[in-house]
Design an enzyme around this catalytic site. Structure first.
Site, short mmCIF file in Angstrom:
data_model
loop_
_atom_site.label_atom_id
_atom_site.label_comp_id
_atom_site.label_asym_id
_atom_site.label_seq_id
_atom_site.Cartn_x
_atom_site.Cartn_y
_atom_site.Cartn_z
N SER A 1 -31.77 29.17 -43.27
CA SER A 1 -33.12 29.53 -43.32
C SER A 1 -33.97 29.52 -41.86
O SER A 1 -35.13 30.15 -41.96
CB SER A 1 -33.84 28.27 -44.09
OG SER A 1 -33.74 27.23 -43.39
N LYS B 1 -39.41 25.49 -35.41
CA LYS B 1 -39.24 26.21 -37.01
C LYS B 1 -40.50 25.84 -37.53
O LYS B 1 -41.11 24.62 -37.40
CB LYS B 1 -38.08 25.69 -37.59
CG LYS B 1 -37.96 26.32 -39.16
CD LYS B 1 -36.65 25.58 -39.65
CE LYS B 1 -36.36 26.03 -41.00
NZ LYS B 1 -34.80 25.68 -41.54
N SER C 1 -28.58 25.82 -42.45
CA SER C 1 -29.57 26.73 -41.87
C SER C 1 -29.86 26.67 -40.51
O SER C 1 -30.79 27.62 -39.97
CB SER C 1 -30.94 26.01 -42.53
OG SER C 1 -31.10 26.69 -44.01
N1 GLN Z 1 -28.95 28.22 -47.39
C1 GLN Z 1 -29.01 26.98 -47.89
C2 GLN Z 1 -30.08 26.79 -49.10
O1 GLN Z 1 -30.75 27.78 -49.22
C3 GLN Z 1 -29.20 25.83 -46.67
C4 GLN Z 1 -30.40 25.80 -46.40
C5 GLN Z 1 -30.89 24.90 -45.29
O2 GLN Z 1 -29.87 24.23 -44.77
N2 GLN Z 1 -32.04 24.47 -45.28
O3 GLN Z 1 -30.22 25.78 -49.63
#
Ligand code: GLN
Length: 493
Positions: free
Chosen positions: A154, A79, A178
């Site tokens: 994400s 990532k 995410s």
């Molecule tokens: N979707 C969640 C957010 O927008 C989690 C993001 C994540 O786990 N990095 O914060």
């Protein structure tokens, strides 16, 4: 040879058998990338020459009997918020455009020590803020199962690259879901390790008390094997935990000889199943998964996690507060982008940040600054910390009655681009995942079936107490072997 569905375990066996070299394997994945990447857009960049150089080095080690591990020569995708020395690390943000990491994250160093080939950088929501990959400043990644749908976020680029067969395995990061949510959307396995299991050194911080790096893989065994590689206490991360070497993969290998779950108690939290908005397709798949687990001998018990309904609010206060502090370092001076219109220090800061951050990141910084500001600190941030303690206690109480907890990963399967334009709607895709980050425990998302209307993959989530990943792997592996649908291959070709 078709490498598309190659798991870590199979890739390791293939290289060991001498039927394929690392160079050939990497070439096969590069071919695959050339074939599908213009539709999937999972990667921000990859350097063919560099990949083949690493592969050739691995082949030379193998020829000389100097293998670094059983995974020497296997490609892995990172990532874009995990630093690798000499590679661009942008977190899919304009503000880090052109930033070349001067050092390796601890996980990257561990991958290199095991001989992995670093394949490329996976797209993501900017600074890991989002649930669909639509917040990337550079491109929108598509779901390999249906190119009109999002891959989740994400870590959507990592998930899509694995599901599209562009790599063997990937690493993602999970702050509120995410890793688990995009894994579920793309039909792969995603593990959020216990907070502190894996070093965060070299992971660009979003919310430091929630972030964890974890594997995104084609099987439970692969997730276990990857955790063996990346886990461990690290003097460079004071929140990493002391731990014995667990040999998770070996444990799975012994367990799968007789993969029964007799005596295993799995908790069903009523609050998670009462949620309005849980789609009928997800419900059907989870109900079937419960039956499968029962047939394996597991006993289901009803439990309650009474503060569940506050977890989203709590998460979005804690996460944004920490993000606003962490992102203060991007000032147009030290890293990446500087506005060409800047004339002095003040305008450098204002213009570079204004132009460099996307809308969602700006929204989070403002929210976080607000909840930390004097006058509101007690009402929001302090209160959220107290709620976090209550949520943690909910889990402690629940684990007195069960060994693991079972829930859906997301209330809906992968949705279409633009469908959740309202940020609050988007935030709701995390209802089942954020509590685990707040508690610091571990959890895994495993593909369980396809949604009856959309045909998109649906995952189930298993959670376990801190440092009990073994429970996730055993139960997950038993489930994987017993579930009706054996393979989850995206119909891309
Ligand atoms: N979707 C969640 C957010 O927008 C989690 C993001 C994540 O786990 N990095 O914060």
């Amino acid at each position: 040879m078709n490498c598309v569905s190659l798991s870590l375990r199979e890739a390791s066996e293939l290289l060991a058998s001498g039927r394929m070299t690392s160079v050939d394997m990497c070439r096969a994945f590069l071919d695959r990338i050339r074939k599908v990447e213009d539709r999937v857009h999972a990667l921000l960049n990859w350097k063919e020459e560099d990949i083949l150089r690493q592969a050739a080095e691995s082949d030379a080690r193998r020829a000389n009997g100097k293998l670094l591990s059983a995974f020497d020569g296997i490609p892995v995708t990172l990532k874009d918020n995990i630093c690798a020395s000499g590679q661009q690390c942008t977190c899919a943000s304009r503000i880090l455009e052109g930033f070349i990491s001067p050092y390796d994250a601890t996980v990257t160093e561990k991958l290199k020590k095991a001989g992995f080939v670093l394949l490329g950088r996976a797209n993501m929501d900017e600074f890991a803020m989002g649930s669909s990959c639509e917040n990337s400043a550079y491109q929108k990644t598509a779901n390999p199962w249906n190119l009109d749908c999002v891959p989740g976020g994400s870590s959507g680029g990592s998930a899509a690259s694995v599901a599209a067969g562009e790599t063997v395995i990937a690493l993602g990061s999970d702050t509120g879901g995410s890793i688990r949510q995009p894994a579920s959307f793309c039909g792969i396995v995603g593990l959020k390790p216990t907070y502190g299991r894996v070093s965060r050194y070299g992971l660009v911080a979003f919310a430091s008390s929630l972030d964890q790096i974890g594997p995104m893989s084609k099987s439970v065994y692969d997730a276990a094997a990857m955790l063996d590689v990346i886990a461990g206490q690290d003097p460079m991360d004071c929140t990493s935990l002391p731990q014995e070497k667990e040999n998770f993969a070996d444990d799975v290998e012994v367990f799968e000889k007789n993969p029964r779950l007799d005596g295993v108690k799995i908790g069903l939290p009523k609050e998670y199943f009462e949620l309005e908005g849980l789609s009928s397709g997800v419900k059907a798949v989870t109900e079937k998964a419960i039956e499968t687990l029962k047939k394996l001998g597991a006993e289901f018990v009803n439990i309650s996690l009474p503060h569940t309904r506050y977890s989203m609010a709590c998460y979005y206060i804690v996460a944004t507060a920490e993000a606003s502090a962490n992102l203060a370092r991007f000032d147009g001076i030290r890293y990446g982008y500087r506005s060409p219109r800047a004339t002095d220090i003040q305008s450098t800061y204002f213009l570079s940040r204004g132009e460099g951050f996307g809308m969602e990141v700006a929204r989070r910084i403002m929210l976080g600054t607000y909840v930390l500001s004097s006058g509101y600190y007690d009402a929001y941030y302090l209160k959220a910390q107290k709620v976090r303690t209550l949520l943690r206690r909910d889990f402690e109480e629940a684990y007195k009655k069960c060994d693991l907890i079972f829930t859906p990963v997301s209330p809906v399967p992968a949705f279409r681009f633009g469908e959740k334009a309202d940020p609050l709607q988007m935030y709701l895709s995390d209802v089942f995942t954020t509590a685990l980050n707040l508690s610091g425990d571990c959890g895994i998302s495993i593909p369980a079936g396809l949604d009856e209307t959309s045909g998109m993959p649906v995952g189930i989530q298993l959670m376990a107490p801190a440092m009990e990943e073994k429970r996730l792997f055993r139960t997950g592996r038993a489930f994987e072997l017993a579930r009706e649908q054996k393979e989850f291959l995206a119909p891309l070709d």
